[in-house]
Write a protein that holds these residues in place. Sequence first.
Motif, PDB file in Angstrom:
ATOM      1  N   SER A 247      -7.960  -6.965  -4.357  1.00  0.00           N
ATOM      2  CA  SER A 247      -8.607  -8.141  -2.692  1.00  0.00           C
ATOM      3  C   SER A 247      -8.358  -6.849  -1.896  1.00  0.00           C
ATOM      4  O   SER A 247      -7.624  -6.725  -1.269  1.00  0.00           O
ATOM      5  CB  SER A 247      -7.054  -9.061  -3.040  1.00  0.00           C
ATOM      6  N   PRO A 248      -9.874  -6.030  -2.012  1.00  0.00           N
ATOM      7  CA  PRO A 248      -9.988  -5.317  -1.390  1.00  0.00           C
ATOM      8  C   PRO A 248      -9.582  -5.418   0.265  1.00  0.00           C
ATOM      9  O   PRO A 248      -9.206  -6.662   1.467  1.00  0.00           O
ATOM     10  CB  PRO A 248     -11.756  -5.485  -0.736  1.00  0.00           C
ATOM     11  N   SER A 249      -8.666  -4.012   0.959  1.00  0.00           N
ATOM     12  CA  SER A 249      -8.356  -4.153   1.734  1.00  0.00           C
ATOM     13  C   SER A 249      -7.744  -2.887   2.518  1.00  0.00           C
ATOM     14  O   SER A 249      -8.060  -1.745   2.000  1.00  0.00           O
ATOM     15  CB  SER A 249      -7.068  -4.580   2.347  1.00  0.00           C
ATOM     16  N   LEU A 250      -8.022  -2.505   3.683  1.00  0.00           N
ATOM     17  CA  LEU A 250      -8.538  -1.030   4.348  1.00  0.00           C
ATOM     18  C   LEU A 250      -6.981  -0.674   4.041  1.00  0.00           C
ATOM     19  O   LEU A 250      -6.687   0.931   4.209  1.00  0.00           O
ATOM     20  CB  LEU A 250      -7.908  -1.059   5.961  1.00  0.00           C
ATOM     21  N   VAL A 251      -5.829  -0.923   4.121  1.00  0.00           N
ATOM     22  CA  VAL A 251      -4.447  -0.845   4.561  1.00  0.00           C
ATOM     23  C   VAL A 251      -4.182  -0.590   3.062  1.00  0.00           C
ATOM     24  O   VAL A 251      -3.467   0.757   2.313  1.00  0.00           O
ATOM     25  CB  VAL A 251      -4.092  -1.853   4.609  1.00  0.00           C
ATOM     26  N   LEU A 252      -4.127  -1.100   2.087  1.00  0.00           N
ATOM     27  CA  LEU A 252      -4.321  -0.688   0.387  1.00  0.00           C
ATOM     28  C   LEU A 252      -5.206   0.020  -0.146  1.00  0.00           C
ATOM     29  O   LEU A 252      -5.038   1.454  -0.301  1.00  0.00           O
ATOM     30  CB  LEU A 252      -5.409  -2.200  -0.727  1.00  0.00           C
TER      31      LEU A 252
ATOM     32  N   GLU B   6       0.571  -5.298   5.994  1.00  0.00           N
ATOM     33  CA  GLU B   6       0.507  -5.415   4.659  1.00  0.00           C
ATOM     34  C   GLU B   6       1.025  -4.179   4.773  1.00  0.00           C
ATOM     35  O   GLU B   6       1.294  -3.379   3.448  1.00  0.00           O
ATOM     36  CB  GLU B   6      -0.906  -5.418   4.739  1.00  0.00           C
ATOM     37  N   ALA B   7       0.869  -2.984   6.074  1.00  0.00           N
ATOM     38  CA  ALA B   7       1.376  -1.856   5.678  1.00  0.00           C
ATOM     39  C   ALA B   7       2.596  -1.499   6.085  1.00  0.00           C
ATOM     40  O   ALA B   7       3.506  -1.011   5.084  1.00  0.00           O
ATOM     41  CB  ALA B   7       0.377  -1.044   6.959  1.00  0.00           C
ATOM     42  N   ALA B   8       3.381  -2.728   6.760  1.00  0.00           N
ATOM     43  CA  ALA B   8       4.620  -2.682   6.436  1.00  0.00           C
ATOM     44  C   ALA B   8       5.364  -3.406   5.551  1.00  0.00           C
ATOM     45  O   ALA B   8       6.254  -2.404   4.755  1.00  0.00           O
ATOM     46  CB  ALA B   8       5.205  -3.390   7.952  1.00  0.00           C
ATOM     47  N   ALA B   9       4.927  -4.367   4.666  1.00  0.00           N
ATOM     48  CA  ALA B   9       5.030  -4.310   3.746  1.00  0.00           C
ATOM     49  C   ALA B   9       4.862  -3.889   2.989  1.00  0.00           C
ATOM     50  O   ALA B   9       5.964  -3.131   2.018  1.00  0.00           O
ATOM     51  CB  ALA B   9       4.328  -6.259   3.364  1.00  0.00           C
TER      52      ALA B   9
END
Length: 255
Positions: free
Chosen positions: A60-65, A5-8
């Motif tokens: 869509s909860p995410s630490l990256v986001l 996710e971070a890379a994208a």
Amino acid sequence: RLAMEAAATLFALLTIAILVRHAMHGGVIDTGAATLAEQAIYTLIAIGAGAILVAIDMRSPSLVLRYGSLAAGVVSVAFIVIQHFGALNPLFTDESTGRIPVFNLLFLAYLLPALAAGGLALYARDKRPKWYAAMLALMAALLAFVYATLSVRRLFKGEFIGLWSGLDQLETYTYSALWLIIGVALLTAGVWLKSQVLRVASAALISVAVLKVFLFDMSELEGVLRALSFIGLGAVLIGIGLFYQRLLTRAARGT
């Protein structure tokens, strides 16, 4: 998953930045430093990315986001402080601001980012830490202040507004009046939005305007302009006093 996710996210932003660079430099991406217009687009991209990441994270909860949105906001603020206010400021570079009265370089580099940062501050107010929304709100206020100030400069000097072209008396008076008006506007917005940051910014700006009137206008202005400067200052300070008195009265009645 988090790494992907971070890379994208990172590569998507880099792709957009490269496309902007490609478009701004005629297909060549290594032809020197960025202009203020190009930098303004990067700043708007960073602010927009912050807003998009917040919106996606809410669905869509995410630490990256979550941390990506925070990073985008911080990067945009760094761009504004270092590039917009400093290195690429047309006041210091004497870069042409364009011949069009409204939709010119100042509009792109200061007013649009101010609106974007303010919008993101409002949107993220209850979705991100308080410092994040406060930081963006402060940047929005500063950008609006700089836009208004440089627009006055452009009104008097034309498309080239370099600092070394000097000041005349009417321009000097106009800054005092403008800063007081902006200070009152920030105070009103701060009360309406219940934003302490905007109220503090208002107090700081009005204090600067007061100091300017007493330390600069008193010696530089003459005759009617000097009198108008002090009359305007007195009227604004009285108005602010009455405004706060009214607020305190309402608060007392509410309790």
